[in-house]
Design a protein around this motif. Structure first.
Motif, mmCIF file in Angstrom:
data_model
loop_
_atom_site.group_PDB
_atom_site.id
_atom_site.type_symbol
_atom_site.label_atom_id
_atom_site.label_comp_id
_atom_site.label_asym_id
_atom_site.label_seq_id
_atom_site.Cartn_x
_atom_site.Cartn_y
_atom_site.Cartn_z
ATOM 1 N N VAL A 366 0.958 -1.130 -0.235
ATOM 2 C CA VAL A 366 -0.278 0.125 -0.175
ATOM 3 C C VAL A 366 0.750 1.057 -0.090
ATOM 4 N N PRO A 367 0.122 2.322 -0.151
ATOM 5 C CA PRO A 367 1.054 4.302 -0.476
ATOM 6 C C PRO A 367 0.998 3.588 0.986
ATOM 7 N N SER A 368 2.851 4.643 1.095
ATOM 8 C CA SER A 368 3.790 4.674 2.274
ATOM 9 C C SER A 368 3.079 6.057 3.015
ATOM 10 N N GLY A 369 2.557 5.904 4.688
ATOM 11 C CA GLY A 369 1.952 6.742 5.359
ATOM 12 C C GLY A 369 0.224 5.840 5.541
ATOM 13 N N GLN A 370 -0.336 4.405 4.366
ATOM 14 C CA GLN A 370 -1.690 4.246 4.386
ATOM 15 C C GLN A 370 -1.047 3.527 4.937
ATOM 16 N N ALA A 371 -0.414 2.571 5.757
ATOM 17 C CA ALA A 371 -0.948 0.895 5.927
ATOM 18 C C ALA A 371 -2.091 0.782 6.759
ATOM 19 N N LEU A 372 -2.536 -0.626 6.558
ATOM 20 C CA LEU A 372 -3.944 -0.583 6.793
ATOM 21 C C LEU A 372 -4.237 -1.823 7.490
ATOM 22 N N VAL A 373 -5.415 -2.322 8.152
ATOM 23 C CA VAL A 373 -5.529 -3.326 8.135
ATOM 24 C C VAL A 373 -6.703 -3.921 7.186
ATOM 25 N N ARG A 374 -7.102 -5.128 6.028
ATOM 26 C CA ARG A 374 -7.571 -5.167 5.703
ATOM 27 C C ARG A 374 -8.847 -6.117 6.197
ATOM 28 N N THR A 375 -10.114 -5.639 6.119
ATOM 29 C CA THR A 375 -10.730 -7.027 6.762
ATOM 30 C C THR A 375 -12.243 -8.068 5.558
ATOM 31 N N SER A 376 -11.925 -8.511 5.902
ATOM 32 C CA SER A 376 -12.614 -9.297 4.362
ATOM 33 C C SER A 376 -13.506 -10.919 5.652
ATOM 34 N N TYR A 377 -14.739 -10.374 4.992
ATOM 35 C CA TYR A 377 -16.021 -11.673 5.221
ATOM 36 C C TYR A 377 -16.444 -12.335 4.440
ATOM 37 N N MET A 378 -17.192 -13.060 5.284
ATOM 38 C CA MET A 378 -17.611 -14.321 5.059
ATOM 39 C C MET A 378 -19.433 -14.511 5.059
ATOM 40 N N ALA A 379 -19.735 -15.506 4.096
ATOM 41 C CA ALA A 379 -21.758 -15.896 4.583
ATOM 42 C C ALA A 379 -21.555 -16.369 5.417
ATOM 43 N N THR A 380 -21.333 -16.736 6.111
ATOM 44 C CA THR A 380 -21.493 -17.387 7.500
ATOM 45 C C THR A 380 -21.366 -16.696 9.102
ATOM 46 N N HIS A 381 -20.703 -15.494 8.530
ATOM 47 C CA HIS A 381 -20.512 -14.447 9.832
ATOM 48 C C HIS A 381 -22.068 -14.501 10.513
ATOM 49 N N THR A 382 -22.147 -14.483 11.698
ATOM 50 C CA THR A 382 -23.765 -13.853 12.047
ATOM 51 C C THR A 382 -23.141 -12.596 13.274
ATOM 52 N N ASP A 383 -25.076 -12.505 13.070
ATOM 53 C CA ASP A 383 -24.766 -10.829 13.692
ATOM 54 C C ASP A 383 -23.610 -10.623 14.029
ATOM 55 N N GLU A 384 -24.095 -11.457 15.853
ATOM 56 C CA GLU A 384 -22.935 -11.768 16.918
ATOM 57 C C GLU A 384 -21.850 -11.037 16.373
#
Length: 415
Positions: A366-384
């Protein structure tokens, strides 16, 4: 490490390896976020270092890696075919299962033909380097995945890179080239760090105007977005306008391997000419059976795609409401920008301690100064699950001064 270096004689070619100390330094600080061994998993939760955490960094978009049906499919074929093929598709490594999967994927993707590769990485590296030769020019998006970049480097073709999703810049580069040379535009369909879609309609128009082929890597799109999960071009109803579409099995299809679909003549050329295909052992039978079952489930259970879109929209909206910068994500990949590298590692560690696993992404990815945490989701994640993830982000974001109590960002980063 210093002692080892002082006592060991080594060739100068290895100097770069002995001089690489950053990983060890980060490990010593207790902030190293990579190569964490999973000790158990049910898909949405994993056990790491004896701790159960919610997995919010996997590419298991449909939640099929632990589905009893995919597990059973893999187990059954091992009894018939054994554990491996011990050869390439070109020689002794083709099973009837491979042919069945190629036929079903071509039908699913509404293309003439399909060829399988042993990994998604090899699919792009091996296909691009084969189809474009010294008489051709490749136009590649600057944010394309590493396997595309390597494919362009291995190819004998001239490669020019256009600014990310910048169609005006791409047009300028196309105009500069000799109209008589072969041209191919190569792009991710969904970009793996930002979660944004490529500008498929504009790419189709430019490809048509300049007589260029269009190649889309839909590793993060097939089984994720579009009509029936058919990928980025299907979002816009333009699958018939894209000559080559690649995909991977290590994400929505709960397995390992990759594939390319397109016109039969082009696919047969790659099947017989690509070193990555010819000189690699073929996909093991259990992997193929897992993909076949996943494809069947994808088509029979459209609720998975619907739930995935619902979750993506919800998490994007709620993370923005907390004050986080999520760039321009349009998919289940939602980046959360933190800033500098060490701050990102600290943020990652506190999220892990709060029971949430994500991916820390730092320059040059990623660009300098824009380090990030990448989240990704599944159809099986619950609302909880989702609410626990959001609560962890809120607490850690407040602790690190990334957001305030009013849902405002406290870091100055251009998106």
């Amino acid at each position: 490490m210093g002692d080892i270096k002082a006592e060991t004689s080594y060739s100068s070619v290895f100097k770069k390896a002995y001089d690489f100390t950053m990983a060890e330094e980060i490990k010593e600080s207790g902030l190293y976020p990579y190569f964490k061994p999973l000790q158990a998993t049910d898909g949405t939760t994993v056990n790491i270092e004896g701790r159960d955490v919610i997995m919010a960094g996997s590419n298991n978009y449909l939640g099929l890696t632990n589905d009893p049906r995919t597990i059973e499919a893999a187990q059954k074929v091992i009894e018939v075919y054994g554990t491996g093929c011990t050869g390439s598709r070109y020689l002794n490594g083709t099973l009837d299962l491979h042919l069945e999967l190629e036929e079903k994927l071509a039908e699913f993707m509404r293309k003439d033909s399909c060829v399988l590769f042993s990994t998604g990485y090899q699919t792009n590296e091996g296909s691009i380097s084969t189809i474009a030769d010294r008489n051709d020019v490749i136009f590649s998006d600057k944010d394309n995945h590493a396997c595309i970049v390597v494919g362009t480097q291995v190819s004998n073709a001239k490669t020019v890179r256009y600014r990310h999703n910048d169609m005006d810049h791409l047009r300028t580069l196309l105009e500069r080239e000799d109209p008589s040379v072969g041209k191919i535009i190569v792009t991710d369909g969904v970009f793996s760090m930002s979660g944004t879609l490529a500008k498929i309609p504009e790419l189709v128009q430019l490809a048509d105007e300049f007589d260029a082929g269009l190649y889309i890597d839909d590793a993060h799109a097939i089984g994720v977005v579009g009509e029936g999960g058919r990928g980025s071009a299907s979002v816009f109803g333009l699958m018939d306008k894209v000559e080559l579409i690649s995909g991977t099995f290590s994400k929505s299809f709960a397995s390992l391997g990759g594939f390319l679909v397109g016109d039969k003549a082009v696919i047969e050329y790659i099947r017989h000419k690509s070193p990555a295909h010819i000189f690699s052992a073929s996909m093991p039978p259990a992997n193929v059976a897992t993909v076949l079952k996943s494809l069947e489930i994808l088509q029979q259970e459209p609720w998975r795609l619907e739930r995935l879109e619902e979750i993506s929209n919800y998490m994007r909206k709620e993370l923005k409401a907390l004050g986080f910068n999520v760039w321009t994500s349009q998919t289940p990949i939602i980046p959360v920008v933190i800033g500098d590298m060490i701050s990102c590692f600290e943020f990652w560690k506190d999220l892990f301690e709060a029971g949430v696993y994500v991916n820390a992404v730092v320059p040059p990815a990623v660009p300098s100064g824009q380090a990030l945490v990448r989240t990704s989701y599944m159809a099986t994640h619950t609302d909880e699950h989702l609410d626990k993830i959001l609560e962890a982000f809120r607490k850690v974001g407040l602790k690190h001064g990334i957001i305030d109590e009013n849902g405002q960002s406290l870091i100055d980063i251009n998106s």
